[in-house]
Scaffold this active site. Structure first.
Site, PDB file in Angstrom:
ATOM      1  N   PRO A 232       0.810  -1.267   0.043  1.00  0.00           N
ATOM      2  CA  PRO A 232      -0.031  -0.034   0.059  1.00  0.00           C
ATOM      3  C   PRO A 232       0.926   1.244   0.095  1.00  0.00           C
ATOM      4  CG  PRO A 232      -0.731  -1.588   1.843  1.00  0.00           C
ATOM      5  CD  PRO A 232       0.537  -1.991   1.475  1.00  0.00           C
ATOM      6  N   VAL A 234       2.336   3.039  -2.671  1.00  0.00           N
ATOM      7  CA  VAL A 234       3.234   3.245  -3.443  1.00  0.00           C
ATOM      8  C   VAL A 234       2.966   3.709  -4.811  1.00  0.00           C
ATOM      9  CG1 VAL A 234       4.729   1.241  -2.447  1.00  0.00           C
ATOM     10  CG2 VAL A 234       3.153   1.008  -4.422  1.00  0.00           C
ATOM     11  N   GLY A 235       1.619   4.212  -4.834  1.00  0.00           N
ATOM     12  CA  GLY A 235       1.024   4.933  -6.028  1.00  0.00           C
ATOM     13  C   GLY A 235       0.698   3.901  -7.278  1.00  0.00           C
ATOM     14  N   LYS A 236      -0.007   3.011  -6.843  1.00  0.00           N
ATOM     15  CA  LYS A 236      -0.519   2.049  -7.669  1.00  0.00           C
ATOM     16  C   LYS A 236      -1.917   2.671  -8.317  1.00  0.00           C
ATOM     17  CE  LYS A 236      -1.185  -1.748  -5.249  1.00  0.00           C
ATOM     18  NZ  LYS A 236      -0.537  -0.985  -4.051  1.00  0.00           N
ATOM     19  N   THR A 237      -2.520   3.039  -7.438  1.00  0.00           N
ATOM     20  CA  THR A 237      -3.889   3.590  -7.870  1.00  0.00           C
ATOM     21  C   THR A 237      -3.707   5.080  -8.535  1.00  0.00           C
ATOM     22  OG1 THR A 237      -5.168   2.470  -6.194  1.00  0.00           O
ATOM     23  CG2 THR A 237      -6.247   4.451  -7.163  1.00  0.00           C
ATOM     24  N   SER A 600      11.602 -18.438   3.216  1.00  0.00           N
ATOM     25  CA  SER A 600      12.934 -17.850   2.981  1.00  0.00           C
ATOM     26  C   SER A 600      13.712 -17.587   4.150  1.00  0.00           C
ATOM     27  CB  SER A 600      12.593 -16.575   2.217  1.00  0.00           C
ATOM     28  OG  SER A 600      11.773 -15.639   3.141  1.00  0.00           O
ATOM     29  N   LYS A 643      12.892  -6.907  -0.058  1.00  0.00           N
ATOM     30  CA  LYS A 643      13.982  -7.227   0.774  1.00  0.00           C
ATOM     31  C   LYS A 643      14.959  -6.481   1.193  1.00  0.00           C
ATOM     32  CE  LYS A 643      12.079 -12.031   1.265  1.00  0.00           C
ATOM     33  NZ  LYS A 643      12.274 -13.407   0.971  1.00  0.00           N
TER      34      LYS A 643
END
Length: 720
Positions: A232, A234-237, A600, A643
């Site tokens: 959430p 990070v500018g996707k929308t 991992s 990571k």
């Protein structure tokens, strides 16, 4: 004769009362006639008689005989009118409200036709026919629409089915069958718009520019299905709006979070009460264009229950080979979605079904580095929060209000303007000491203050919490201004705790010193990457392995594999062959309230365990990620970029990664690769060689003779 005259008058008045249409002046004149012959001659023309009957009265010369014949005819007319009245009353009693209204409307229709006027029904039907001709429908859709119009024309006006047909026709004629927005195919201008709205995101911008270039050269290209996946904030929308602005298209955003009914996507059948088309068709109608940028938010949050699988319904809409004839259950006619540019967003890729994921081009949004966050804060967040808190000059405030226009006419489908929403504020260069708002008469935030907020008050992949912290500073300054303080406030790095309280995170190394039995691992979740410490302690016991920290099944199996590896390397680590029979091993992952799982953490568990057993400390500036096998092989992992960013935020200098993840290093920002050294390993022995420091020299206390029954594998200081 007098009696005959009175009888004729009474019968004539009775005929008039039964509804015979006779002019009033005739009735008035008849009552004053005293001549019997003239009375018969006056009444006869106003009766509905056959021509032979009238001829018979005309040929009778005697007034008395003439009245006798007229009396017989009047009596027969009275009886006919009386029966007609009874029939009319009986029919009216049997007719319901619907039949009565239909009867009256049919009469009105006939009257209007006689007068040369057009009725309301005919006007409505003609309007529908003209709208269908102008809508630009395909021949198949137009034929279906005209059939519905013909059904409506033959149907009673107040029939319940008529309402359904009218609503259906309204949807058909309102859809943009042939209306398209002119695209702007200027590559340089599109590049400028994307850079103006967003900082970074080079891969996404390159993909959009490539689409524009191909479209410009070929002339036609089916709309691509892009899927933006990332944590959430990070500018996707917001990048979807910038895409629409760069293309010159309209922008639609529909949130799919929590949608469980397939009909929300495909629409309801018209047999259901309150049926409507699906959200895709609703969005197309709202946009008024058949080639918008259509954003489907939170596609990984779609549910599934007994009402169907909405993700399966999206397969047809998002498949470029099928969506040229998308069929909505409500419309029941194909609609061309091939010109629509679909953009989807998700936090996680795993919940999306494989068939649906196969139809989309996945672009990852890993998160931002510290430098990118600082630039975003300077160029976008600070001006936006100053505008929202009224800290801009009045003229800039008014201009910002005019630009920030959002259409809220529909609760679920949002059609946004393609105009930029950022206020016009001068932004100095990145090396300037004060940023983003030199024209504000109330507030000045220094760059080192923003850097302290990034380092000590936020630790996330996106910038959502960073924006909240900036908003807190602006809110406190706005209060001062509202209380009458007119002096300009300058926020320095030292003043940040006064606004935001004590720092929440420590910027720097994950551990303060090299620790025995404590290794630093790297994790990834839907909110981005993070560092995590894994602790191991040894206790005298009988070989029991204890795992705490809400570990999932995968991590539990990794811990068991790590223990088996250490047992197989006992001689290399300087341990007794049967050390595990005399020790209880406790492995703990802090933050026990948070569930943890994933393939991992194997090499991190093995490193912490080997450190505790060999009493060699783990280097504090080393973090690692990778899975381990029983033979000691290091397997590849996912989410390396997220990571790596988390390790960089924590001040880690060396990151150990599987050798097979070398291909993922190209996605890591150059700034991170310049400050973090990535060690590629293929076996656990290489990990221990890098991560473990030499064992510390024994102190005078540790050099004293041990008790006879002391386990040599136990750490120094344990009681005998």
């Amino acid at each position: 004769t007098e009696a005959l005259m009175r009888s004729v008058l009474n019968q004539f008045q009775q005929i008039v009362e039964l509804g015979k249409n006779v002019p009033p002046e005739v009735v008035l004149n008849v009552t004053h006639i005293e001549d019997p012959g003239r009375l018969a001659d006056m009444i006869t023309p106003n009766l509905t008689l056959k021509v032979p009957d009238k001829q018979q009265i005309l040929e009778t010369a005697s007034p008395r005989e003439r009245l006798i014949k007229l009396t017989v005819m009047l009596q027969r007319e009275v009886e006919i009118l009386d029966v007609q009245r009874d029939i009319r009353e009986k029919v009216e009693r049997e007719m319901g409200e619907t039949q009565k209204e239909f009867f009256l409307r049919e009469q009105l229709k006939t009257i209007q036709q006689e007068l040369g006027e057009r009725d309301e029904r005919g006007t409505e039907v003609e309007e529908y026919r003209s709208k269908i001709e102008e809508a630009g429908m395909t021949d198949e859709v137009k034929e279906r629409a005209f059939k519905e119009v013909d059904r409506l024309e033959k149907m009673p006006f107040a029939a319940p089915e008529g309402v359904v047909i009218r609503t259906y026709l309204d949807w058909l004629v309102a859809l943009p069958w042939s209306k398209a927005t002119d695209e702007r195919l200027d590559i340089k201008e599109a590049h400028r718009v994307l850079d103006e709205d967003h900082y970074g995101l080079a891969k996404v911008k390159d993909r959009i520019l490539e689409f524009l270039a191909v479209r410009k050269l070929s002339g036609t290209l089916k709309g691509p299905i892009l899927c933006f996946v990332g944590p959430p904030g990070v500018g996707k929308t917001s990048i979807g709006k910038s895409i629409a602005r760069s293309l010159g298209r309209k922008f639609i955003r529909v949130s799919l979070g929590g949608v469980r009914d397939e009909a929300e996507i495909r629409g309801h059948r018209r047999t259901y009460i309150g049926a409507l088309p699906g959200r895709i068709i609703q969005g197309i109608k709202q946009s008024g264009s058949n080639n918008p940028v259509f954003m489907l938010d939170e596609i990984d949050k779609i549910g599934q229950d007994f009402r169907g699988d909405p993700s399966a319904a999206l397969l047809e809409a998002l498949d470029p080979e099928q969506n040229g004839a998308f069929s909505d259950h409500y419309l029941e006619v194909p609609f061309d979605l091939s010109n629509v540019m679909f953009v989807t967003t998700a936090n996680l890729l795993d919940p999306i079904p494989a068939a649906l994921r196969d139809r989309m081009e996945v672009i990852s949004f890993p998160g931002y580095t510290e430098e990118e966050k600082l630039e975003i804060c300077k160029q976008f967040l600070v001006p936006k929060q100053m505008r929202d808190h009224g800290l801009l000059p009045p003229e800039a405030q008014e201009e910002a209000k005019e630009e920030a226009e959002v259409d809220e006419t529909h609760p679920e489908v949002v059609v946004e303007s393609a105009a930029p929403t950022q206020p016009t504020v001068d932004v100095p260069e990145s090396n300037a000491p004060e940023v983003g708002h030199t024209e504000s008469p109330y507030l000045m935030i220094q760059e080192d203050a923003l850097q302290r907020i990034v380092r000590e008050y936020t630790r996330e992949s996106g910038v959502r919490n960073l924006e909240r912290e900036v908003a807190t500073v602006c809110r406190k300054v706005a209060r001062k201004v509202a209380e009458g303080e007119t002096e300009r406030t300058t926020v320095t790095a030292d003043a940040i705790p006064d606004y935001l309280g004590p720092k929440r995170y420590t910027w720097g190394l994950a551990e303060e010193q090299d620790e025995i039995g404590a290794a630093t691992g790297l994790t990834w979740s839907e909110v981005g990457g993070d560092v995590i410490a894994i602790e191991v302690t040894l206790l005298r016991g009988q070989g029991k392995l204890t795992l705490t920290g809400q570990l999932g099944d995968v991590m539990k199996e990794s811990a068991q594999a790590a223990l088996s590896y250490c047992r197989s390397r006992a001689e290399t680590l300087g341990l007794e062959d049967n050390f595990y029979r005399k020790l209880d091993i406790h492995i703990h992952v802090p933050a026990g309230a948070i569930p943890k799982d994933g393939p991992s953490a194997g090499i991190t568990l093995a490193t912490a365990l080997a450190s505790a057993l060999s009493k060699r400390p783990v280097r504090r500036d080393v973090a690692m990620t990778g899975e381990i096998t029983l033979r000691g092989r290091v397997l590849p992992i996912g989410g390396l970029k997220e990571k790596a960013l988390a390790a960089h935020r924590a001040g880690i200098k060396t990151v150990i990664i599987p050798k097979e993840n070398e291909k993922d290093l190209v996605e890591i920002p150059d700034k991170v690769k310049a400050e973090v050294e990535f060690k590629q390993v293929g076996h656990m022995d290489e990990v221990l060689e890098i991560a473990l420091a030499p064992a510390p020299e024994a102190t005078e206390t540790e050099k004293r003779p041990k008790a006879k029954d002391r386990n040599p594998s136990l750490p120094a200081g344990l009681p005998a």
